[in-house]
Design an enzyme around this catalytic site. Structure first.
Site, PDB file in Angstrom:
ATOM      1  CG  ASP A 186      -2.092  -1.004   1.010  1.00 12.12           C
ATOM      2  OD1 ASP A 186      -2.524  -1.197  -0.139  1.00 12.12           O
ATOM      3  OD2 ASP A 186      -2.534  -1.588   2.006  1.00 12.12           O
ATOM      4  CE1 TYR A 211      -8.960  -5.349   4.761  1.00 13.72           C
ATOM      5  CE2 TYR A 211      -8.488  -4.261   6.825  1.00 13.72           C
ATOM      6  CZ  TYR A 211      -8.839  -5.388   6.129  1.00 13.72           C
ATOM      7  OH  TYR A 211      -9.061  -6.547   6.803  1.00 13.72           O
TER       8      TYR A 211
END
Ligand SMILES: *[C@@H]1O[C@H](CO)[C@@H](O)[C@H](O)[C@H]1NC(C)=O
Ligand SMILES: *[C@@H]1O[C@H](CO)[C@@H](O)[C@H](O)[C@H]1NC(C)=O
Length: 728
Positions: free
Chosen positions: A371, A459
């Protein structure tokens, strides 16, 4: 018209809106030291929320009293201050007159090129600012250019083309255009319509494709998967299963459509929404009364010149960063005996995340996100929600970043800083009545928290750096947000045969929460009383006594092992062979002769169990150990490599560490990986309650004695504010 309505709802729209946010009018510096947050005196006893809002509205960040800061006139004060709006504009102007940037280009990163560490260490407030330089990563004609732009001479002073297998962090434009690009393909439209989905209800996600050694070479690709947002804001719970579009990110051309899973229904929209406005009132649970922290004399921290945080015995530099989220630098703690600030950590940041999903089938195998290096952990940090993300007494810091065209933009309220009193105890002792001494000494624990929250598509990651007055730094990661789920024909477990592999848990009718891991790797450049430190593993082992030596047969003995080279410091945690992990300064001893140190104290964590030869794990090899120690090297900061997107894993922390360089009594960097295994459960549907894990950096023989011995206890007279209504 249809295209527009599609765009309007795409998940990235929020980011885009935020990118365009105009700069806000607000005081450039935080007048926190003198301002009284609440106008409640010793004598008033009560304070209403009306009082509070009138007291010092510029400090109150509730939605009605939202003040905005203008960053146009910001100037750097400290050598580590991030690039300002003006400096970013200068970079853009300098690049646009550079011959290589005549054709089309995209800037994937424009950040401060931090001055060399010795210069920063020598610099003191009041000294002239060190020369300002920008470090730029640009994609031109499919190749990654790495440039240094000198902001004094207004020239490009370094220009290299990366030979890495990987590509830079995606831009927001890359992600946004990827989500609409499949619509240019008639086959894509056809399959969507044939599945009974209105094209106007489509929400698509840009999914980094990892690297599996075939399609993923010599061009930037991305996979796009889509969801139906009909009748819910939580489109993530309505996957169009099995449909994966492989896109060329630069040409936007659809390379391949994998069209499977037509037999899998789109899960229902009912009960998937999570917005308060979409909820029926909850009559079953007794709601809590309002709660908040009161600081009758105002906060105890100041933020000087925008980035220098001072609180209790701590001071440190704090800045938002597009890749890592936040960077804490020059963390120092004042010695309670000498009053001098002592170095603890030169720099700490979230270096990389690795999120492999545990489903090897066609539409899932590639979901192995990194990420920070792929999406930009800071780029995905949305503005924090005052009163909910951070308490009322929080101070907010904005991020100033550059868009793909070099234009500066402001990510407001990206980081918050607040003091936390959670009712915990700093230290205590009471004497038993048998001594007749009547002693009861207790000190409350108040801490300072720096928080950011990144929403990487579904998320949400909450990262806290929490500073304690006893010298401890707790780094905590919370996971929340929405699961990435898989559609399935199953509606009940009684339909599932033993031999069927769900790769996860049936969470709701037709919805499987797929098992996955999260790893968050932190870069911790510890400088304990100076740059030259050693890493010491203190092993605690069972020792057997000799026959007749003692009534005892066994005890535990601590043995110190100083790591000579990097491989000595590749640590996998073992519950039954415990160790402490000290970073010490061997040339600085305490009064009684112990080396001063800080220890890395693991908390609950998870080990990576994947095969080291699995392609994603080669890229994520920095998660093969929980702790690593490397010699300081300013180009080794990103655990997955500088160019992570589609990288083949040739530039990871694991590769650097295997060089096995000397690390004893040198400037060293510790790396810690926090891990989570996640077997989803029904409570994670439709949105997950936060789960957290943390690790600590704790003084070990750093102070001569308890550093908070002389802090006072709380007394009633100091806390006059707001009697609790119900118990009053
Ligand atoms: C697919 O549908 C979208 C939305 O209706 C439309 O804008 C686009 O032109 C279509 N693509 C093709 C190739 O027909
Ligand atoms: C510093 O890091 C870079 C990138 O890993 C590497 O090429 C270089 O050899 C390193 N220098 C030293 C002295 O280890």
């Amino acid at each position: 018209m249809e295209g527009r309505s599609l765009l309007r709802f795409l998940f990235l729209l929020l980011s885009v809106v935020v990118l365009l946010v105009i700069t806000w009018v607000r005081l450039p510096h935080a007048p926190l030291s003198t301002a009284s947050l609440l106008d409640c005196t010793l004598y008033s006893g009560w304070c209403s929320s009306k009082n509070r809002l009138q007291a010092t509205p510029h400090l109150l960040q509730n939605p009605q009293h939202h003040t905005r800061r203008n960053h146009d006139a910001d100037v750097p004060h400290h050598p580590l201050d991030p690039l300002t709006v003006r400096e970013l504009n200068d970079v853009r102007a300098i690049l646009s007159s550079h011959p290589r940037f005549k054709s089309s280009y995209a800037l994937h990163s424009v950040v401060l090129d931090e001055p060399d560490k010795p210069l920063v260490l020598r610099w003191k407030k009041g000294d002239p600012l060190l020369p300002r330089k920008a470090s730029v990563i640009a994609l031109v004609d499919g190749r990654s250019h790495v440039l240094t732009v000198d902001l004094t001479s207004k020239r490009v002073t370094r220009h290299e083309i990366s030979s890495s297998s990987g590509y830079p962090v995606m831009t927001i434009d890359d992600m946004t255009t990827a989500t609409v690009a499949p619509l240019a393909d008639a086959n894509f439209n056809r399959t969507i319509i044939e599945r009974g989905i209105d094209l106007a209800d489509l929400a698509c996600l840009p999914i980094s494709s990892g690297w599996f050694g075939k399609a993923e070479e010599k061009r930037r690709i991305i996979k796009v998967q889509c969801y139906s947002m009909k009748d819910t804001a939580n489109f993530y719970m309505r996957p169009i299963e099995g449909l994966t579009v492989l896109l060329d990110m630069d040409t936007k051309e659809v390379v391949e459509i994998s069209d499977q899973g037509r037999n899998v229904p789109i899960p229902k929209a009912g009960n998937t929404d999570y917005r308060y406005s979409a909820m029926e009132p909850n009559r079953e649970m007794k709601l809590l009364n309002p709660i908040s922290i009161e600081q009758p004399k105002g906060p105890s921290f100041t933020i000087e010149d925008g980035h220098w945080v001072k609180w209790a015995n701590w001071e440190f530099h704090l800045k938002p960063d597009p890749r890592s989220g936040v960077i804490v630098s020059r963390a120092m703690i004042r010695d309670p005996e000498t009053g001098n600030p002592r170095n603890v950590m030169y720099k700490g940041l979230t270096s990389e995340l690795f999120v492999p999903y545990m489903d090897p089938t066609d539409a899932w195998y590639f979901k192995t996100y990194m990420d920070a290096g792929e999406y930009g952990f800071g780029l995905q940090a949305m503005p924090l929600d005052p009163l909910n993300d951070c308490p009322r007494n929080a101070y907010y810091m904005d991020g100033v970043f550059a868009a793909a065209d070099g234009m500066p933009y402001v990510r407001s309220n990206m980081v918050c800083v607040f003091e936390r009193y959670a009712g915990d105890i700093g230290w205590r002792h009471s004497e038993s009545p048998i001594t007749g001494m009547g002693i009861r000494e207790v000190r409350p624990k108040v801490t300072l928290v720096v928080r950011m929250a990144a929403s990487v598509a579904n998320y949400d990651y909450i990262v806290d750096w929490e500073f304690q007055t006893d010298g401890l730094i707790r780094v905590k990661v919370g996971l929340s947000g929405i699961l990435m789920v898989k559609g399935t024909p199953y509606e009940n477990m009684n339909q599932v045969n033993k031999e069927d592999n769900l790769y996860g848990t049936l969470l709701s009718e037709n919805v499987i929460g797929v098992i996955h891991d999260h790893y968050v790797t932190f870069y911790l450049d510890m400088d304990v009383d100076g740059p030259d430190n050693s890493f010491v593993k203190v092993d605690l082992r069972r020792q057997m006594t000799a026959a007749g030596e003692s009534p005892r047969t066994s005890y535990l003995k601590a043995t110190r092992h100083v790591a000579k080279t990097e491989k000595d410091a590749q640590i996998q945690l073992k519950l039954y062979e415990p160790s402490e992990f000290h970073v010490v300064n061997p040339s600085k001893l305490t009064r009684v002769g112990n080396p001063v140190g800080y220890k890395v104290v693991p908390g609950g964590t998870a080990a990576n169990l994947m095969d080291h030869e699995d392609p994603p794990q080669k890229r994520g090899a920095f998660t093969n150990n929980q702790i690593w120690v490397t010699p300081y090297n300013r180009s080794e900061q990103w655990a997955g490599g500088s160019f992570v997107y589609q990288s083949q894993g040739e530039d990871t922390l694991a590769v650097w560490s295997d060089r096995d360089r000397a690390i004893e009594n040198k400037d060293i960097v510790a790396w810690y990986t926090l891990g989570f295994h996640h077997i989803p459960c029904q409570e994670d549907f439709p949105i997950m309650p936060t789960v957290s894990a943390s690790f600590d950096l704790k003084p070990v023989n750093f102070f001569e004695s308890n550093p908070i011995l002389r802090i006072p206890p709380n007394v009633e007279a100091d806390l006059p504010v707001c009697k609790p209504a119900a118990s009053a």
